[in-house]
Design a protein around this motif. Structure first.
Motif, PDB file in Angstrom:
ATOM      1  N   CYS A  42       0.832  -1.205   0.000  1.00  0.00           N
ATOM      2  CA  CYS A  42       0.000   0.000   0.000  1.00  0.00           C
ATOM      3  C   CYS A  42       0.867   1.254   0.000  1.00  0.00           C
ATOM      4  CB  CYS A  42      -0.903   0.002   1.226  1.00  0.00           C
ATOM      5  SG  CYS A  42      -1.789   1.571   1.450  1.00  0.00           S
ATOM      6  N   PRO A  43       0.747   2.085  -1.038  1.00  0.00           N
ATOM      7  CA  PRO A  43       1.564   3.302  -1.077  1.00  0.00           C
ATOM      8  C   PRO A  43       1.234   4.286   0.054  1.00  0.00           C
ATOM      9  CG  PRO A  43       0.655   2.807  -3.251  1.00  0.00           C
ATOM     10  CD  PRO A  43      -0.048   1.920  -2.267  1.00  0.00           C
ATOM     11  N   ALA A  44       0.106   4.097   0.720  1.00  0.00           N
ATOM     12  CA  ALA A  44      -0.250   5.014   1.810  1.00  0.00           C
ATOM     13  C   ALA A  44       0.299   4.541   3.154  1.00  0.00           C
ATOM     14  CB  ALA A  44      -1.767   5.174   1.902  1.00  0.00           C
ATOM     15  N   SER A  45       0.920   3.375   3.166  1.00  0.00           N
ATOM     16  CA  SER A  45       1.469   2.850   4.416  1.00  0.00           C
ATOM     17  C   SER A  45       2.514   3.802   4.971  1.00  0.00           C
ATOM     18  CB  SER A  45       2.116   1.480   4.189  1.00  0.00           C
ATOM     19  OG  SER A  45       1.131   0.486   4.145  1.00  0.00           O
ATOM     20  N   GLY A  46       2.387   4.101   6.248  1.00  0.00           N
ATOM     21  CA  GLY A  46       3.378   4.947   6.900  1.00  0.00           C
ATOM     22  C   GLY A  46       2.979   6.411   6.967  1.00  0.00           C
ATOM     23  N   LEU A  47       2.071   6.833   6.090  1.00  0.00           N
ATOM     24  CA  LEU A  47       1.618   8.216   6.178  1.00  0.00           C
ATOM     25  C   LEU A  47       0.817   8.369   7.466  1.00  0.00           C
ATOM     26  CD1 LEU A  47       0.364   8.782   2.493  1.00  0.00           C
ATOM     27  CD2 LEU A  47       2.538   9.509   3.488  1.00  0.00           C
ATOM     28  N   HIS A  48       1.105   9.422   8.199  1.00  0.00           N
ATOM     29  CA  HIS A  48       0.452   9.685   9.494  1.00  0.00           C
ATOM     30  C   HIS A  48       0.443   8.441  10.379  1.00  0.00           C
ATOM     31  CE1 HIS A  48      -1.283  13.827   8.802  1.00  0.00           C
ATOM     32  NE2 HIS A  48      -0.707  13.522   7.668  1.00  0.00           N
ATOM     33  N   ASP A  49       1.539   7.694  10.307  1.00  0.00           N
ATOM     34  CA  ASP A  49       1.724   6.535  11.168  1.00  0.00           C
ATOM     35  C   ASP A  49       0.592   5.501  11.050  1.00  0.00           C
ATOM     36  OD1 ASP A  49       3.272   5.114  12.948  1.00  0.00           O
ATOM     37  OD2 ASP A  49       2.225   5.909  14.717  1.00  0.00           O
ATOM     38  N   MET A  50       0.069   5.354   9.859  1.00  0.00           N
ATOM     39  CA  MET A  50      -1.052   4.417   9.670  1.00  0.00           C
ATOM     40  C   MET A  50      -0.786   3.538   8.456  1.00  0.00           C
ATOM     41  SD  MET A  50      -3.939   3.514  11.020  1.00  0.00           S
ATOM     42  CE  MET A  50      -4.490   4.827  12.091  1.00  0.00           C
ATOM     43  N   ASP A  51      -1.443   2.396   8.414  1.00  0.00           N
ATOM     44  CA  ASP A  51      -1.436   1.530   7.234  1.00  0.00           C
ATOM     45  C   ASP A  51      -2.708   0.683   7.279  1.00  0.00           C
ATOM     46  OD1 ASP A  51      -0.982  -1.157   8.470  1.00  0.00           O
ATOM     47  OD2 ASP A  51       0.940  -0.290   9.081  1.00  0.00           O
TER      48      ASP A  51
END
Lengths: 242, 185
Positions: A42-51
């Motif tokens: 998931c390319p959104a993994s790690g954004l704002h400490d979330m996945d």
């Protein structure tokens, strides 16, 4: 080094139960094996400490407050790669959609909200607020220019609201509004193959931000407007430029 | 397209028409010989291309068959030897970050961080151009290219189809790089 452990008190999630009730087989939301295939791809993994895995685990552990206040739901594009990769086909994007829908409407990102409201205000359903009369004018203007500058295309036609055309072509409003010349190659292709197509002045704008806003009522209004536009002209296909 | 298709399902609407994607029609028209494209223009030039599989069209709607149609069109137009795949691709492709309302959400920094994976995937192909047959993908990848300083051109498929038929007009070339700016004029 791993992350420091976060101590949370497991609870029953009202949110998760609500979403599971909406979905066939509960969207498989209780079947997570915690394998992490979703998060790793998931390319959104790690954004704002979330996945995605973390989001689902937080739901499973009843941390509704955290889940429903995380701006991460606006950083996941609901692209469904997690579902594709998941061995249990867990519908995480639907969970994200419902989490978006749980935000008070006025607190949702202004740009998405504004784009949806523009689309609702206008019979074109354009998120950029493009008016149908402007679309008709711009298309006509560009067509004349092409015929003048490129005589080989003298016979090319662009029609609006032509009943019985085989294809009702929609157009992203970005083209008529900011780069109308980009419509020309498409017209040339359609003309070359002898395609029987028309634009409409109702519901022609291809974009739909009301879905992204997770506003069911607005989304439905727009879909119904578009469906009616195509049916009123009796077109056989609703043709998307992408 | 996805918003209408999913909306029909969600709101239980049975339309009196069918939904179609122009990508599938391009492929059909080329196969039927109605769209006479050729990759001859690129034989000497050797410009290379990669293609973004739009999530809404591929993974979320028609699956791998439309990804194959997309490749058939691209290869017919630029030449098979000038097409380079990204990996993973087709239904397993990474989203570029242009969907979900991201472009209008105000989370610009996050959107670019999201897109970094796509940017690296494209750059690793070494291709000169990225074809983005979806408006949101096009906007996002164009922004990623410019913002990162990589400055690879991002083009719509219709541009290349007309280029390959020798009928792309002078004003229809805003997204072509300098190398192709005057090809076929």
């Amino acid at each position: 080094m791993g992350e420091a452990a976060t101590v949370i008190l497991p609870k029953q999630s009202v949110f998760l139960s609500k979403v599971m009730d909406m979905l066939p087989e509960g969207g498989h939301l209780s079947m997570c094996l915690t394998c992490g295939l979703c998060a790793s791809g998931c390319p959104a993994s790690g954004l704002h400490d979330m996945d995605p895995r973390k989001f689902l685990r937080l739901c499973a552990l009843g941390q509704d407050e955290m889940v429903l206040s995380s701006p991460w739901v606006w950083m996941c594009t609901m692209c469904q790669r997690c579902v594709y990769a998941c061995p249990m086909a867990i519908d995480i994007p639907r969970l994200i959609y419902e989490a978006r829908a749980a935000w008070p409407r006025e607190d949702r990102p202004k740009g998405i909200l504004g784009s949806c409201d523009q689309a609702l205000k206008n019979e074109s359903n354009s998120a950029m607020g493009a008016r149908s009369e402007d679309f008709v004018f711009v298309a006509g203007d560009i067509l004349e220019e092409v015929k003048e500058a490129q005589p080989a295309w003298e016979d090319m036609q662009v029609s609006f609201n032509r009943p019985g055309a085989e294809y009702f072509l929609n157009q992203n409003s970005r083209e008529p509004v900011t780069e109308p010349d980009e419509m020309v190659p498409l017209w040339k292709i359609l003309h070359t193959v002898g395609c029987d197509w028309t634009y409409g002045t109702i519901g022609w704008a291809a974009e739909n931000y009301c879905m992204f806003l997770a506003d069911d009522a607005a989304w439905e209004t727009i879909v119904r407007n578009k469906v009616k536009a195509v049916e009123d002209l009796g077109c056989r296909y609703w043709l998307n430029t992408e | 397209m996805y918003a209408v298709r999913a909306g029909l399902q969600k709101f239980k609407i049975t339309p009196k028409f069918e939904i179609e994607s122009i990508i599938r029609l391009y492929a059909r028209w080329i196969r039927e010989g109605r769209l006479k494209v050729s990759s001859d223009w690129n034989r000497e030039l050797g410009v290379t291309f990669t293609v973004q599989d739009p999530c809404q069209l591929v993974r979320k709607t028609y699956g791998d068959p439309v990804a194959e149609d997309l490749r058939f069109v691209v290869k017919s137009v630029v030449g098979e030897e000038h097409f380079i795949e990204m990996y993973p691709n087709k239904s397993n492709n990474y989203c570029c970050g242009g969907g979900g309302g991201y472009l209008q959400s105000g989370y610009t920094e996050e959107r670019r961080a999201y897109g970094d994976r796509k940017l690296r995937q494209i750059v690793e192909t070494g291709a000169d151009y990225c074809i983005a047959p979806c408006h949101n993908c096009h906007s996002q990848i164009h922004d990623l290219s410019e913002h990162s300083g990589k400055h690879f051109p991002v083009v719509h498929l219709w541009t290349l189809i007309c280029l390959s038929m020798g009928c792309l007009g002078e004003n229809e070339r805003s997204y072509l790089g300098e190398d192709l700016a005057s090809v076929g004029l």
